[in-house]
Motif scaffolding. Sequence first.
Motif, PDB file in Angstrom:
ATOM      1  N   TYR A  48       0.823  -1.215   0.000  1.00 62.14           N
ATOM      2  CA  TYR A  48       0.000   0.000   0.000  1.00 62.14           C
ATOM      3  C   TYR A  48       0.855   1.262   0.000  1.00 62.14           C
ATOM      4  N   LEU A  49       1.959   1.269   0.715  1.00 63.78           N
ATOM      5  CA  LEU A  49       2.814   2.458   0.751  1.00 63.78           C
ATOM      6  C   LEU A  49       3.557   2.653  -0.566  1.00 63.78           C
ATOM      7  N   GLU A  50       3.843   1.561  -1.254  1.00 60.56           N
ATOM      8  CA  GLU A  50       4.532   1.656  -2.538  1.00 60.56           C
ATOM      9  C   GLU A  50       3.611   2.192  -3.625  1.00 60.56           C
ATOM     10  N   ASN A  51       2.359   1.667  -3.681  1.00 61.84           N
ATOM     11  CA  ASN A  51       1.414   2.101  -4.710  1.00 61.84           C
ATOM     12  C   ASN A  51       0.013   1.720  -4.254  1.00 61.84           C
ATOM     13  N   GLU A  52      -0.713   2.689  -3.709  1.00 64.15           N
ATOM     14  CA  GLU A  52      -2.033   2.425  -3.149  1.00 64.15           C
ATOM     15  C   GLU A  52      -3.022   1.927  -4.195  1.00 64.15           C
ATOM     16  N   VAL A  53      -2.956   2.443  -5.411  1.00 61.18           N
ATOM     17  CA  VAL A  53      -3.880   2.033  -6.467  1.00 61.18           C
ATOM     18  C   VAL A  53      -3.654   0.564  -6.824  1.00 61.18           C
TER      19      VAL A  53
END
Length: 140
Positions: A48-53
């Motif tokens: 989630y912190l790397e890429n929430e989408v």
Amino acid sequence: MAVIIFFVVRFFFGNDIAEKLQELAGDSEYTAPVRIYSATAEQILGDYLENEVAADGRYRGAIIDVSGMTKSVGRSVSGDMYVTIAGQTRLGIRSFQGFFPDSANSDLAAIRKGQRIVIRCRVDGMFINVIGRDCMIPMQ
């Protein structure tokens, strides 16, 4: 193919049997079993912190067995019971937070801070913490 069979049965056996067969064919819907995934709180938070989408596409709505160390057990402002599982983040302030129904009261009362735990939740996305709903303690 089903239409042809319907008319053949109707021609040879009459309308009643053909209609009954059509009803039976329409009632037999296959429902796939729910898949349950396993992940650590650290893994989910990292995604989630790397890429929430991208993480929403992977996790949102999925039922996941989330494992890790218990950070806290408590009640929200609205009175909902929850367990937070610590994840290794830059500031250490984010967690996986799983919300439980009131029927889980005795299960949650037995959990201690720092205890390794597995909870099964439907992931609902990230709002400060990654949120899990409809959680339960799976049978070991």
